[in-house]
Design a protein around this motif. Structure first.
Motif, PDB file in Angstrom:
ATOM      1  N   UNK A  81     -31.734 -26.083  21.760  1.00  0.00           N
ATOM      2  CA  UNK A  81     -31.183 -24.863  21.193  1.00  0.00           C
ATOM      3  C   UNK A  81     -29.657 -24.909  21.227  1.00  0.00           C
ATOM      4  N   UNK A  82     -29.030 -24.307  20.214  1.00  0.00           N
ATOM      5  CA  UNK A  82     -27.579 -24.302  20.156  1.00  0.00           C
ATOM      6  C   UNK A  82     -27.026 -25.682  19.848  1.00  0.00           C
ATOM      7  N   UNK A  83     -25.788 -25.900  20.280  1.00  0.00           N
ATOM      8  CA  UNK A  83     -25.092 -27.171  20.047  1.00  0.00           C
ATOM      9  C   UNK A  83     -24.942 -27.901  21.366  1.00  0.00           C
ATOM     10  N   UNK A  84     -25.389 -29.159  21.428  1.00  0.00           N
ATOM     11  CA  UNK A  84     -25.255 -29.956  22.642  1.00  0.00           C
ATOM     12  C   UNK A  84     -24.694 -31.316  22.284  1.00  0.00           C
ATOM     13  N   UNK A  85     -23.707 -31.761  23.052  1.00  0.00           N
ATOM     14  CA  UNK A  85     -23.129 -33.083  22.834  1.00  0.00           C
ATOM     15  C   UNK A  85     -22.660 -33.645  24.168  1.00  0.00           C
ATOM     16  N   UNK A  86     -22.844 -34.961  24.345  1.00  0.00           N
ATOM     17  CA  UNK A  86     -22.432 -35.630  25.582  1.00  0.00           C
ATOM     18  C   UNK A  86     -21.709 -36.920  25.244  1.00  0.00           C
ATOM     19  N   UNK A  87     -20.692 -37.241  26.034  1.00  0.00           N
ATOM     20  CA  UNK A  87     -19.945 -38.483  25.839  1.00  0.00           C
ATOM     21  C   UNK A  87     -19.524 -39.022  27.191  1.00  0.00           C
ATOM     22  N   UNK A  88     -19.128 -40.298  27.247  1.00  0.00           N
ATOM     23  CA  UNK A  88     -18.653 -40.854  28.521  1.00  0.00           C
ATOM     24  C   UNK A  88     -17.417 -40.108  29.021  1.00  0.00           C
ATOM     25  N   UNK A  89     -17.274 -40.039  30.321  1.00  0.00           N
ATOM     26  CA  UNK A  89     -16.129 -39.355  30.919  1.00  0.00           C
ATOM     27  C   UNK A  89     -14.837 -40.116  30.633  1.00  0.00           C
ATOM     28  N   UNK A  90     -13.758 -39.353  30.455  1.00  0.00           N
ATOM     29  CA  UNK A  90     -12.436 -39.941  30.268  1.00  0.00           C
ATOM     30  C   UNK A  90     -12.053 -40.734  31.526  1.00  0.00           C
ATOM     31  N   UNK A  91     -11.292 -41.798  31.343  1.00  0.00           N
ATOM     32  CA  UNK A  91     -10.901 -42.648  32.479  1.00  0.00           C
ATOM     33  C   UNK A  91     -10.097 -41.890  33.526  1.00  0.00           C
ATOM     34  N   UNK A  92      -9.500 -40.771  33.118  1.00  0.00           N
ATOM     35  CA  UNK A  92      -8.745 -39.979  34.090  1.00  0.00           C
ATOM     36  C   UNK A  92      -9.641 -39.418  35.191  1.00  0.00           C
ATOM     37  N   UNK A  93     -10.939 -39.310  34.906  1.00  0.00           N
ATOM     38  CA  UNK A  93     -11.858 -38.757  35.889  1.00  0.00           C
ATOM     39  C   UNK A  93     -12.257 -39.779  36.941  1.00  0.00           C
ATOM     40  N   UNK A  94     -11.694 -40.958  36.845  1.00  0.00           N
ATOM     41  CA  UNK A  94     -11.876 -41.959  37.880  1.00  0.00           C
ATOM     42  C   UNK A  94     -13.312 -42.422  38.009  1.00  0.00           C
ATOM     43  N   UNK A  95     -13.697 -42.720  39.243  1.00  0.00           N
ATOM     44  CA  UNK A  95     -15.025 -43.276  39.490  1.00  0.00           C
ATOM     45  C   UNK A  95     -16.060 -42.216  39.838  1.00  0.00           C
ATOM     46  N   UNK A  96     -15.658 -40.963  39.898  1.00  0.00           N
ATOM     47  CA  UNK A  96     -16.578 -39.918  40.359  1.00  0.00           C
ATOM     48  C   UNK A  96     -17.516 -39.419  39.265  1.00  0.00           C
ATOM     49  N   UNK A  97     -17.061 -39.432  38.005  1.00  0.00           N
ATOM     50  CA  UNK A  97     -17.830 -38.803  36.936  1.00  0.00           C
ATOM     51  C   UNK A  97     -18.272 -39.812  35.882  1.00  0.00           C
ATOM     52  N   UNK A  98     -19.505 -39.643  35.423  1.00  0.00           N
ATOM     53  CA  UNK A  98     -20.075 -40.568  34.437  1.00  0.00           C
ATOM     54  C   UNK A  98     -19.907 -40.077  33.017  1.00  0.00           C
ATOM     55  N   UNK A  99     -20.031 -38.770  32.799  1.00  0.00           N
ATOM     56  CA  UNK A  99     -20.001 -38.246  31.433  1.00  0.00           C
ATOM     57  C   UNK A  99     -19.532 -36.803  31.427  1.00  0.00           C
ATOM     58  N   UNK A 100     -19.214 -36.340  30.234  1.00  0.00           N
ATOM     59  CA  UNK A 100     -18.827 -34.946  30.006  1.00  0.00           C
ATOM     60  C   UNK A 100     -19.693 -34.425  28.872  1.00  0.00           C
ATOM     61  N   UNK A 101     -20.241 -33.237  29.040  1.00  0.00           N
ATOM     62  CA  UNK A 101     -21.082 -32.673  27.985  1.00  0.00           C
ATOM     63  C   UNK A 101     -20.688 -31.225  27.721  1.00  0.00           C
ATOM     64  N   UNK A 134      -7.229 -31.462  34.746  1.00  0.00           N
ATOM     65  CA  UNK A 134      -7.217 -30.799  36.054  1.00  0.00           C
ATOM     66  C   UNK A 134      -8.132 -31.512  37.045  1.00  0.00           C
ATOM     67  N   UNK A 135      -9.345 -31.828  36.614  1.00  0.00           N
ATOM     68  CA  UNK A 135     -10.284 -32.498  37.509  1.00  0.00           C
ATOM     69  C   UNK A 135      -9.833 -33.931  37.780  1.00  0.00           C
ATOM     70  N   UNK A 136      -9.274 -34.577  36.753  1.00  0.00           N
ATOM     71  CA  UNK A 136      -8.792 -35.937  36.945  1.00  0.00           C
ATOM     72  C   UNK A 136      -7.699 -36.014  37.991  1.00  0.00           C
ATOM     73  N   UNK A 137      -6.751 -35.071  37.945  1.00  0.00           N
ATOM     74  CA  UNK A 137      -5.677 -35.056  38.936  1.00  0.00           C
ATOM     75  C   UNK A 137      -6.235 -34.777  40.327  1.00  0.00           C
ATOM     76  N   UNK A 138      -7.237 -33.936  40.378  1.00  0.00           N
ATOM     77  CA  UNK A 138      -7.830 -33.572  41.658  1.00  0.00           C
ATOM     78  C   UNK A 138      -8.679 -34.695  42.228  1.00  0.00           C
ATOM     79  N   UNK A 139      -9.308 -35.474  41.344  1.00  0.00           N
ATOM     80  CA  UNK A 139     -10.246 -36.510  41.783  1.00  0.00           C
ATOM     81  C   UNK A 139      -9.563 -37.624  42.570  1.00  0.00           C
ATOM     82  N   UNK A 140      -8.269 -37.787  42.386  1.00  0.00           N
ATOM     83  CA  UNK A 140      -7.579 -38.882  43.050  1.00  0.00           C
ATOM     84  C   UNK A 140      -7.599 -38.741  44.573  1.00  0.00           C
ATOM     85  N   UNK A 141      -7.763 -37.510  45.048  1.00  0.00           N
ATOM     86  CA  UNK A 141      -7.719 -37.272  46.491  1.00  0.00           C
ATOM     87  C   UNK A 141      -9.093 -37.310  47.151  1.00  0.00           C
ATOM     88  N   UNK A 142     -10.128 -37.648  46.381  1.00  0.00           N
ATOM     89  CA  UNK A 142     -11.475 -37.597  46.918  1.00  0.00           C
ATOM     90  C   UNK A 142     -12.043 -38.986  47.186  1.00  0.00           C
TER      91      UNK A 142
END
Length: 255
Positions: free
Chosen positions: A9-29, A137-145
């Motif tokens: 239902x509605x609109x759904x789309x998923x793509x690989x996470x931007x490299x700025x998100x480092x190693x923590x995130x696989x995708x963004x939807x 925002x999340x990419x900048x924050x992810x560097x400290x995790x």
């Protein structure tokens, strides 16, 4: 109004996470609900954990054991950042078994720190600009995790691929990971929210769904065996348990 599978239902789309998100995130939807008559949606367990932006706040969608029904307002837009397997616990600072089946405001885990992070995101009707802000925002924050748990990431990949029938799961993992059974269960529950057998059951169902999408002309009975089920009846029971519907009904939805 009858509930429907989320991605139908509605609109759904998923793509690989931007490299700025480092190693923590696989995708963004992104999932945008219909502007009118948005139905309740069924979330099928898929062994993932998401950091979501919804209604001007961050929330955490924990790993599910069974289908969840969620009611979202018409026109709502949800942006999700999907953690890599084994990455969420270190990034969030909470073991995954504490958030199983939960939908929690990030502030419940982080307090004022979560509100500060949310304050960096400015409201905008432009979806591309919103996603740019979130990733920055999340990419900048992810560097400290802490980096993802590489051992648990490996274990996830092994189970996701599926083991031959002559290799029982837990003994294979114990030998491969050089862990005691008690340590294995603890590490799995901390990383994924549940033990190896539950993770295997969930990933096997999604393996069947991938096989069906890649080989739609192949019989369900054959795909069930290829996915690792004992037979078609076993698949049907698991499909009802994890999605609420049969494989035939699931195929009719197109997802």
């Amino acid at each position: 109004m009858e509930a429907v599978l989320a991605q139908t239902t509605g609109f759904f789309q998923e793509r690989p996470a931007d490299k700025r998100l480092g190693t923590a995130f696989a995708s963004v939807w992104v999932h945008r609900m219909r502007d009118q008559d948005a139905p309740p949606v069924v979330i099928t367990p898929d062994a993932t954990i998401d950091l979501q932006w919804i209604d001007g706040r961050f929330r955490v969608a924990g790993p599910d054991r069974e289908p969840q029904i969620e009611v979202l307002p018409p026109g709502a837009t949800i942006v999700g950042l999907r953690f890599r397997p084994g990455a969420a616990a270190g990034w969030l600072g909470v073991p995954a078994n504490r958030i199983v089946g939960e939908r929690l405001d990030l502030s419940e885990l982080w307090g004022a720190e979560a509100r500060h992070l949310a304050g960096r995101i400015k409201a905008t009707p432009d979806l591309a600009k919103l996603m740019e802000q979130l990733e920055a925002a999340i990419g900048a924050y992810a560097q400290d995790h802490r980096a993802p748990d590489a051992v648990m990431g490996f274990a996830f990949d092994v189970i996701d691929r599926g083991l031959p029938a002559d290799k029982p799961l837990v003994p294979f993992l114990l030998r491969s990971l050089h862990m005691t059974e008690r340590t294995l269960r603890r590490r799995f529950e901390e990383s994924f929210g549940y033990g190896p057998k539950t993770l295997d059951r969930i990933l096997r169902f999604h393996r069947f769904r991938r096989l069906r999408q890649a080989s739609s002309d192949t019989s369900t009975a054959v795909l069930a065996i290829e996915a690792g089920y004992a037979d078609q009846a076993h698949l049907i029971r698991e499909s009802r348990r994890l999605s609420g519907i049969t494989p035939a009904a699931l195929a009719a939805t197109g997802v």
